[in-house]
Design a protein around this motif. Structure first.
Motif, PDB file in Angstrom:
ATOM      1  N   ALA B 301       0.849  -1.205   0.000  1.00 58.16           N
ATOM      2  CA  ALA B 301       0.000   0.000   0.000  1.00 58.16           C
ATOM      3  C   ALA B 301       0.882   1.252   0.000  1.00 58.16           C
ATOM      4  N   ASP B 302       1.949   1.232   0.801  1.00 52.79           N
ATOM      5  CA  ASP B 302       2.887   2.357   0.816  1.00 52.79           C
ATOM      6  C   ASP B 302       3.471   2.596  -0.572  1.00 52.79           C
ATOM      7  N   ILE B 303       3.783   1.481  -1.248  1.00 49.61           N
ATOM      8  CA  ILE B 303       4.392   1.608  -2.576  1.00 49.61           C
ATOM      9  C   ILE B 303       3.390   2.240  -3.540  1.00 49.61           C
ATOM     10  N   THR B 304       2.159   1.742  -3.544  1.00 54.14           N
ATOM     11  CA  THR B 304       1.144   2.317  -4.437  1.00 54.14           C
ATOM     12  C   THR B 304       0.907   3.789  -4.116  1.00 54.14           C
ATOM     13  N   ASN B 305       0.879   4.119  -2.843  1.00 54.76           N
ATOM     14  CA  ASN B 305       0.701   5.516  -2.462  1.00 54.76           C
ATOM     15  C   ASN B 305       1.816   6.388  -3.005  1.00 54.76           C
ATOM     16  N   TYR B 309       0.918   3.422  -8.906  1.00 55.13           N
ATOM     17  CA  TYR B 309       0.547   2.257  -9.706  1.00 55.13           C
ATOM     18  C   TYR B 309      -0.254   1.324  -8.810  1.00 55.13           C
ATOM     19  N   PRO B 310      -1.349   0.750  -9.297  1.00 51.99           N
ATOM     20  CA  PRO B 310      -2.091  -0.213  -8.494  1.00 51.99           C
ATOM     21  C   PRO B 310      -1.307  -1.512  -8.328  1.00 51.99           C
ATOM     22  N   ASN B 311      -1.630  -2.264  -7.268  1.00 54.71           N
ATOM     23  CA  ASN B 311      -0.911  -3.506  -7.013  1.00 54.71           C
ATOM     24  C   ASN B 311      -1.852  -4.693  -7.123  1.00 54.71           C
ATOM     25  N   ALA B 312      -1.373  -5.860  -6.731  1.00 58.18           N
ATOM     26  CA  ALA B 312      -2.164  -7.077  -6.912  1.00 58.18           C
ATOM     27  C   ALA B 312      -2.627  -7.637  -5.571  1.00 58.18           C
ATOM     28  N   ILE B 320      -4.827   2.594   0.909  1.00 59.68           N
ATOM     29  CA  ILE B 320      -4.337   3.488  -0.147  1.00 59.68           C
ATOM     30  C   ILE B 320      -5.160   4.772  -0.148  1.00 59.68           C
ATOM     31  N   ASP B 321      -4.490   5.902  -0.416  1.00 61.34           N
ATOM     32  CA  ASP B 321      -5.184   7.202  -0.433  1.00 61.34           C
ATOM     33  C   ASP B 321      -6.388   7.139  -1.357  1.00 61.34           C
ATOM     34  N   GLU B 322      -7.475   7.778  -0.921  1.00 61.00           N
ATOM     35  CA  GLU B 322      -8.685   7.731  -1.730  1.00 61.00           C
ATOM     36  C   GLU B 322      -8.484   8.449  -3.056  1.00 61.00           C
ATOM     37  N   GLU B 323      -7.631   9.466  -3.012  1.00 58.39           N
ATOM     38  CA  GLU B 323      -7.290  10.217  -4.221  1.00 58.39           C
ATOM     39  C   GLU B 323      -6.834   9.267  -5.344  1.00 58.39           C
ATOM     40  N   ILE B 324      -6.163   8.185  -4.936  1.00 55.46           N
ATOM     41  CA  ILE B 324      -5.644   7.224  -5.914  1.00 55.46           C
ATOM     42  C   ILE B 324      -6.704   6.187  -6.283  1.00 55.46           C
ATOM     43  N   THR B 325      -7.324   5.605  -5.262  1.00 52.98           N
ATOM     44  CA  THR B 325      -8.266   4.521  -5.556  1.00 52.98           C
ATOM     45  C   THR B 325      -9.504   5.026  -6.288  1.00 52.98           C
ATOM     46  N   SER B 326      -9.846   6.317  -6.121  1.00 55.71           N
ATOM     47  CA  SER B 326     -11.062   6.814  -6.773  1.00 55.71           C
ATOM     48  C   SER B 326     -10.771   7.368  -8.165  1.00 55.71           C
ATOM     49  N   PRO B 328     -10.234   6.935 -11.854  1.00 51.62           N
ATOM     50  CA  PRO B 328     -10.457   5.852 -12.836  1.00 51.62           C
ATOM     51  C   PRO B 328      -9.277   5.652 -13.779  1.00 51.62           C
ATOM     52  N   SER B 329      -8.366   6.634 -13.857  1.00 53.36           N
ATOM     53  CA  SER B 329      -7.211   6.416 -14.730  1.00 53.36           C
ATOM     54  C   SER B 329      -6.163   5.553 -14.032  1.00 53.36           C
ATOM     55  N   ILE B 330      -6.313   5.344 -12.715  1.00 53.00           N
ATOM     56  CA  ILE B 330      -5.400   4.445 -12.000  1.00 53.00           C
ATOM     57  C   ILE B 330      -6.113   3.123 -11.715  1.00 53.00           C
ATOM     58  N   TYR B 331      -7.238   3.228 -11.038  1.00 53.28           N
ATOM     59  CA  TYR B 331      -8.061   2.037 -10.806  1.00 53.28           C
ATOM     60  C   TYR B 331      -9.232   2.112 -11.775  1.00 53.28           C
ATOM     61  N   PRO B 332      -9.089   1.545 -12.965  1.00 54.39           N
ATOM     62  CA  PRO B 332     -10.101   1.746 -13.999  1.00 54.39           C
ATOM     63  C   PRO B 332     -11.473   1.259 -13.536  1.00 54.39           C
ATOM     64  N   THR B 333     -12.495   2.047 -13.852  1.00 56.32           N
ATOM     65  CA  THR B 333     -13.867   1.609 -13.585  1.00 56.32           C
ATOM     66  C   THR B 333     -14.187   0.481 -14.559  1.00 56.32           C
ATOM     67  N   PRO B 334     -15.223  -0.332 -14.274  1.00 58.80           N
ATOM     68  CA  PRO B 334     -15.541  -1.443 -15.170  1.00 58.80           C
ATOM     69  C   PRO B 334     -15.709  -1.004 -16.625  1.00 58.80           C
ATOM     70  N   GLU B 335     -16.270   0.196 -16.862  1.00 59.33           N
ATOM     71  CA  GLU B 335     -16.455   0.645 -18.253  1.00 59.33           C
ATOM     72  C   GLU B 335     -15.101   0.871 -18.929  1.00 59.33           C
ATOM     73  N   VAL B 336     -14.180   1.516 -18.198  1.00 59.42           N
ATOM     74  CA  VAL B 336     -12.846   1.751 -18.757  1.00 59.42           C
ATOM     75  C   VAL B 336     -12.127   0.424 -18.941  1.00 59.42           C
ATOM     76  N   ALA B 337     -12.227  -0.442 -17.935  1.00 64.81           N
ATOM     77  CA  ALA B 337     -11.516  -1.722 -17.972  1.00 64.81           C
ATOM     78  C   ALA B 337     -11.937  -2.544 -19.186  1.00 64.81           C
ATOM     79  N   ALA B 338     -13.203  -2.402 -19.598  1.00 68.57           N
ATOM     80  CA  ALA B 338     -13.684  -3.178 -20.737  1.00 68.57           C
ATOM     81  C   ALA B 338     -12.923  -2.820 -22.006  1.00 68.57           C
TER      82      ALA B 338
END
Lengths: 306, 365
Positions: B301-305, B309-312, B320-326, B328-338
């Motif tokens: 989590a520290d590394i991603t912060n 880059y998202p991790n596995a 992880i900071d909400e700024e990152i998890t929210s 969509p260009s980092i944690y793609p939403t399902p529409e983007v991921a498609a």
């Protein structure tokens, strides 16, 4: 009475053999052996393995099979970028050599004319920059040449230009880098030659009515040809295969054989192909190296004659 | 003299005593540049007493050349998954000892399943971080040149000569990684991004790249982070986290530069960077210890912060900071991921053709 002499004589000739053997040993260890390895790889085929090329020899059913793959050399002809790369490398190296000569000769001449105690200081100043790592000095040029760099900021500050000059990632930056890095190799051999010149020759020329300029072109310049050739070769040969300078200072369109070799080796993962490029480059460099050797030999003879 | 002898004897005893220990307390890691948190190594050294030597690279090609020559001296390396697949085939890695990886259960099962296509049974590797290959822009400069209404969420920005030519003067850069650019171009053209059709490569793809080549200032895979942040370039095709680091650096520098990362609407390439242990590693135990440490939710989590880059490791998300998890260009939403596609693994022949096409494009010949 003759007996005690023999071991001494033996030692003497042994010592002589040892001394003259060292350069050959050097050549064998650092040139012949690596070259044979590269030559060997150039006849192999790439494969996904460690190392990523095939063995030339295979032994099966009591049969030693040696298979030479000539594809890499045929491929060199068919891939026209290589020819462009060779031509462009020779061109860049050639122009850089001329620039080095034009800048280096006057410097060497000036140093040779200095009083002896000042000469050493001047030579020191020529050599001093090379105490810093080559890579760091080339990186320093990035800081000088870039759009946001020292030169552009100074010119902008003085109001001489309105927009930064694009210098980094252009061929000009490559020439600056090569000339800068190799200039000492031009100055030193020319200086070594000039400093040995006999002053009385110039006095004689002047006594016979030659102007200083005529004396320079008729006496000094012809006498310094071997220094010029040595300096030029020391600049030209390494510049042809230069990789670091075009990579760091040049743009992507500065095509040089060193960069092509890199991309064949690293990007295409084609070690045999890259080895073939290296072999051909070496063969092409043998010509100037031979010229260099011949002039050096002449020079040595001249010294021996003195 | 006697003292000297004693000293030497003592020295040799100490030396052989050290030799008895199975592995020295050393670990040599070879990772991508700007790809770890500031505290990761220090905390690991504090916890385990293992001294980490940490070197960095910025291209898969350099890593692969080292691995294929053997005896890299590294105990842990981080190839991208498509490169790793080929390296596994070449036999450069050792199988992981799962008994030493108690945190292995933390890994995202769905992702592991996807990755087993490249690493059968996930026997050789664990995922480190992942991301997308998209576009970074200097918002103000791009708007100034293309107009306020120009939609920037498209590959037209770089692959359409009429558009990119307007940006050439403020600086355009591209990753020096043809194996990611070619699939992106194929996808942009509406072709299958994993196509290995050599006619497509030498035809349509080369045409697009040659048509935009005059407007690209340089091809490099790490320099653009600083250049975007300083305003030296205004458009970069680059890796998500790297561009987001530029966003962050520009914001911190308060230099008036605003950088944004875009996953274009046509879709973008998805990649995974994998942790693997070379076969000839001299400290495999320490490497396993480090792997296990990296799978700990708080550590990753520290590394991603830090690197964006998202991790596995799903359990790390809450840390992880909400700024990152929210975002969509980092944690793609399902529409983007498609719309995301994975990069293909290339065979030697296509590899060579691709690399040469790339060299020709770069050198503008």
């Amino acid at each position: 009475m003759t007996n005690p002499v023999r071991p001494a004589q033996f030692l003497k000739s042994f010592g002589r053999g040892l001394v003259s053997g060292i350069p050959y040993f050097w050549l064998l260890l650092f040139f012949v052996i690596p070259f044979v390895i590269v030559l060997k790889i150039s006849f192999a085929e790439s494969q996904i393995a460690q190392p990523p090329f095939t063995d030339l020899t295979s032994f099966a059913d009591d049969m030693l099979t040696i298979s030479l793959n000539l594809f890499n050399y045929i491929d060199l002809y068919e891939y026209d970028l290589y020819l462009d790369g060779y031509i462009s490398s020779v061109k860049i190296a050639g122009i850089s050599t001329i620039l080095c000569l034009l800048i280096g000769y006057p410097i060497a001449y000036a140093i040779a004319k200095l009083p002896p105690h000042a000469r050493n200081l001047a030579l020191m100043l020529v050599i001093l920059p090379s105490w810093t790592s080559f890579l760091i000095r080339i990186y320093a040029w990035i800081g000088l040449l870039k759009n946001n760099g020292l030169i552009n900021n100074a010119l902008l500050g003085l109001g001489l230009i309105d927009e930064p000059l694009v210098m980094l990632h252009t061929p000009i930056a490559v020439y600056i880098g090569i000339v800068y890095a190799y200039l000492p190799f031009m100055i030193l051999p020319i200086y070594t030659n000039l400093v040995k010149h006999d002053h009385t020759l110039l006095e004689a020329a002047s006594d016979l009515g030659a102007t200083p300029a005529a004396a320079f072109f008729k006496v000094t310049l012809p006498l310094s040809v071997s220094g010029i050739v040595a300096g030029s070769m020391l600049v030209f040969i390494p510049s042809v295969g230069e990789f670091v300078i075009p990579e760091l200072l040049g743009g992507p369109d500065t095509l040089m054989i060193g960069k092509l070799l890199w991309s064949e080796f690293f990007n295409a993962r084609n070690w045999p192909g890259a080895s073939a490029v290296a072999v051909v480059m070496l063969i092409m460099l043998i010509i100037p190296i031979t010229i260099f050797q011949r002039y050096q030999a002449k020079d040595l003879e001249a010294i021996a004659d003195d | 003299m006697k003292k000297l002898k004693q000293l030497m004897l003592a020295g040799s005893v100490a030396f052989s005593a050290a030799g008895v220990v199975a592995e020295e307390n050393v670990l040599n890691v070879y990772n991508w540049s700007d790809y770890i948190a500031e505290n990761t190594l220090a905390n690991f050294e504090k916890e385990t007493g293992i001294k980490v030597t940490y070197d960095v690279f910025d291209s898969n090609d350099v890593l692969e050349a080292k691995l294929l020559s053997g005896k890299t001296g590294y105990d842990l390396v981080v190839p991208s998954a498509t490169f790793m697949a080929r390296q596994i085939e070449a036999g450069v890695f050792q199988k992981l000892d799962m008994s030493k990886l108690s945190n292995h259960k933390e890994l995202d099962a769905a992702m592991m399943k996807k990755l087993s296509a490249l690493d059968p049974d996930n026997a050789y590797s664990i995922p480190y971080l992942w991301g997308t290959t998209g576009i970074g822009i200097n918002v103000a400069k791009v708007k100034e040149r293309l107009g306020d209404d120009f939609p920037v969420d498209t590959w037209d920005l770089i692959f359409k000569p009429e558009v990119v030519s307007k940006l050439a003067d403020c600086g355009v850069s591209m990753l020096d990684a043809w194996d990611e650019i070619v699939p992106s171009v194929l996808n942009y053209l509406g072709e299958d991004p994993s196509s290995t059709d050599k006619n497509l490569l030498s035809g349509k793809v080369t045409d697009v790249l040659k048509s935009i080549r005059p407007h690209v200032r340089y091809f490099h895979s790490s320099q653009y982070i600083n250049d975007l942040a300083n305003g030296d370039v205004c458009l970069s095709v680059g890796w998500s986290g790297d561009i987001l680091q530029a966003v962050d650096r520009a914001a911190e520098a308060e230099n008036g530069v605003e950088v944004a990362y875009i996953i274009p609407k046509e879709g973008a390439g998805l990649w995974f960077d994998m942790l693997a242990i070379p076969k000839d590693a001299s400290h495999p135990n320490n490497a396993h210890t480090f792997l296990n440490y990296l799978m700990r939710p708080d550590v990753i989590a520290d590394i991603t912060n830090y690197v964006w880059y998202p991790n596995a490791v799903p359990a790390s998300t809450s840390k992880i900071d909400e700024e990152i998890t929210s975002d969509p260009s980092i944690y793609p939403t399902p529409e983007v991921a498609a719309n995301l596609f994975t990069f293909p693994v290339y065979g030697p022949k296509f590899d060579r053709q691709g690399a040469r096409m790339w060299t020709a494009v770069k050198s503008n010949k």
